[in-house]
Design a protein around this motif. Structure first.
Motif, mmCIF file in Angstrom:
data_model
loop_
_atom_site.group_PDB
_atom_site.id
_atom_site.type_symbol
_atom_site.label_atom_id
_atom_site.label_comp_id
_atom_site.label_asym_id
_atom_site.label_seq_id
_atom_site.Cartn_x
_atom_site.Cartn_y
_atom_site.Cartn_z
ATOM 1 N N PHE A 1 0.855 -1.180 0.000
ATOM 2 C CA PHE A 1 0.000 0.000 0.000
ATOM 3 C C PHE A 1 0.893 1.233 0.000
ATOM 4 O O PHE A 1 1.865 1.307 0.760
ATOM 5 C CB PHE A 1 -0.898 0.015 1.235
ATOM 6 C CG PHE A 1 -1.905 -1.089 1.268
ATOM 7 C CD1 PHE A 1 -3.135 -0.953 0.643
ATOM 8 C CD2 PHE A 1 -1.633 -2.282 1.925
ATOM 9 C CE1 PHE A 1 -4.075 -1.967 0.664
ATOM 10 C CE2 PHE A 1 -2.557 -3.320 1.956
ATOM 11 C CZ PHE A 1 -3.788 -3.155 1.321
ATOM 12 N N LEU A 2 0.558 2.197 -0.837
ATOM 13 C CA LEU A 2 1.361 3.406 -0.972
ATOM 14 C C LEU A 2 0.502 4.634 -0.734
ATOM 15 O O LEU A 2 -0.553 4.798 -1.360
ATOM 16 C CB LEU A 2 1.959 3.484 -2.377
ATOM 17 C CG LEU A 2 2.913 2.363 -2.801
ATOM 18 C CD1 LEU A 2 3.203 2.458 -4.283
ATOM 19 C CD2 LEU A 2 4.202 2.430 -1.989
ATOM 20 N N PRO B 1 -8.005 2.642 9.263
ATOM 21 C CA PRO B 1 -7.543 1.672 8.260
ATOM 22 C C PRO B 1 -8.560 1.342 7.178
ATOM 23 O O PRO B 1 -8.354 0.415 6.396
ATOM 24 C CB PRO B 1 -7.265 0.431 9.109
ATOM 25 C CG PRO B 1 -8.321 0.492 10.175
ATOM 26 C CD PRO B 1 -8.486 1.972 10.495
ATOM 27 N N GLY B 2 -9.669 2.105 7.084
ATOM 28 C CA GLY B 2 -10.767 1.702 6.223
ATOM 29 C C GLY B 2 -10.413 1.507 4.761
ATOM 30 O O GLY B 2 -10.936 0.592 4.108
ATOM 31 N N MET B 3 -9.549 2.356 4.197
ATOM 32 C CA MET B 3 -9.194 2.185 2.793
ATOM 33 C C MET B 3 -8.442 0.880 2.573
ATOM 34 O O MET B 3 -8.640 0.192 1.562
ATOM 35 C CB MET B 3 -8.364 3.379 2.303
ATOM 36 C CG MET B 3 -9.179 4.644 2.107
ATOM 37 S SD MET B 3 -8.248 5.983 1.320
ATOM 38 C CE MET B 3 -7.222 6.559 2.702
ATOM 39 N N GLY C 1 -1.667 1.639 8.418
ATOM 40 C CA GLY C 1 -1.139 0.327 8.070
ATOM 41 C C GLY C 1 -1.080 -0.609 9.256
ATOM 42 O O GLY C 1 -1.483 -1.772 9.167
ATOM 43 N N ALA C 2 -0.593 -0.107 10.381
ATOM 44 C CA ALA C 2 -0.501 -0.935 11.577
ATOM 45 C C ALA C 2 -1.878 -1.370 12.060
ATOM 46 O O ALA C 2 -2.084 -2.512 12.463
ATOM 47 C CB ALA C 2 0.238 -0.179 12.674
ATOM 48 N N ALA C 3 -2.848 -0.454 12.006
ATOM 49 C CA ALA C 3 -4.204 -0.782 12.433
ATOM 50 C C ALA C 3 -4.827 -1.858 11.550
ATOM 51 O O ALA C 3 -5.677 -2.638 12.006
ATOM 52 C CB ALA C 3 -5.084 0.467 12.430
ATOM 53 N N ALA C 4 -4.416 -1.905 10.282
ATOM 54 C CA ALA C 4 -4.930 -2.916 9.361
ATOM 55 C C ALA C 4 -4.201 -4.247 9.491
ATOM 56 O O ALA C 4 -4.622 -5.242 8.907
ATOM 57 C CB ALA C 4 -4.817 -2.412 7.925
ATOM 58 N N GLY C 5 -3.098 -4.264 10.248
ATOM 59 C CA GLY C 5 -2.338 -5.490 10.432
ATOM 60 C C GLY C 5 -1.120 -5.614 9.549
ATOM 61 O O GLY C 5 -0.476 -6.666 9.519
ATOM 62 N N CYS C 6 -0.771 -4.543 8.827
ATOM 63 C CA CYS C 6 0.375 -4.564 7.918
ATOM 64 C C CYS C 6 1.659 -4.180 8.648
ATOM 65 O O CYS C 6 1.633 -3.491 9.669
ATOM 66 C CB CYS C 6 0.177 -3.563 6.779
ATOM 67 S SG CYS C 6 -1.302 -3.808 5.781
ATOM 68 N N LEU C 7 2.788 -4.571 8.074
ATOM 69 C CA LEU C 7 4.044 -3.933 8.411
ATOM 70 C C LEU C 7 4.062 -2.558 7.759
ATOM 71 O O LEU C 7 3.322 -2.300 6.813
ATOM 72 C CB LEU C 7 5.226 -4.769 7.929
ATOM 73 C CG LEU C 7 5.450 -6.105 8.640
ATOM 74 C CD1 LEU C 7 6.590 -6.878 7.965
ATOM 75 C CD2 LEU C 7 5.739 -5.905 10.116
#
Length: 209
Positions: free
Chosen positions: A25-26, A130-132, A160-166
């Motif tokens: 994601f950018l 993190p909705g998007m 990103g962190a809230a969505a579970g991403c690094l």
């Protein structure tokens, strides 16, 4: 997932396989393209060095690439929401010149306090929410826990962190200022990098282990 009024995402390519994919994601302004204060015209969009080549690399690895961008200029009435379509068309054209493409572009046109009319809203799409990212994951079949969010602001990394991403911070755009003030304990960060290319290289290296 409830979609707030006015929230739209442009899905630019459907998945060909039901298997969940990794994604990068950018953030847009200051990460993919040069920072312009409330960019409102297609001709203002200029890609940062190595971004297109990095996206082409991810394309070859069959890793999804998704742009997620707050667009408070719409909320504040600085330019109409319809202006975003030609801006994002230009983004794809510029990437295409390097045999690169993004799989989706999602934007938030809201602002909780400065928005006008129905754009004044508390929503789950405006970063640091993190909705998007979660919407993109649902629509494009993405594995958020195996994905990376790159941006130049702490709100990008928090989303990103809230969505579970690094997450990875880049020093382009507002990245230098962010690197001084950021709370690294809240963003699951893999580091701070000079460019999107450097961040992706480091992340791909982690995936090999």
């Amino acid at each position: 997932m409830t979609t707030p009024p006015g929230h739209k995402g442009t899905v630019l390519a459907p998945l060909q396989s039901p298997k969940l994919r990794q994604a990068v994601f950018l953030d847009r302004d200051g990460t993919v393209n040069e920072e312009v204060h409330y960019l409102s015209q297609p001709e203002q969009l200029v890609l940062l060095p190595t971004v297109a080549e990095t996206i082409a690399l991810l394309n070859r690895h069959q890793i999804a690439v998704v742009v997620v961008t707050n667009q408070a200029g719409v909320a504040r009435g600085y330019f109409p929401e319809q202006r975003l379509e030609p801006i994002h068309q230009r983004l794809q054209i510029l990437l295409g010149e390097h045999q690169a493409r993004v799989d989706g572009i999602y934007y938030c046109p809201h602002h909780p306090s400065a928005g006008l009319g129905h754009y004044k809203a508390y929503c789950d799409c405006r970063k640091p929410m993190p909705g998007m990212l979660t919407r993109a994951a649902q629509e494009l079949g993405l594995d958020l826990t195996q994905s990376l969010m790159i941006g130049d602001r702490e709100s990008d990394l928090q989303a990103g962190a809230a969505a579970g991403c690094l997450t990875a911070l880049v020093r382009t755009g507002y990245g230098h200022e962010t690197s001084v003030a950021i709370d690294h304990n809240r963003v699951r960060g893999i580091g701070t990098f000079d460019s999107v290319g450097d961040a992706v290289e480091a992340w791909l290296g982690l995936n090999k282990h």
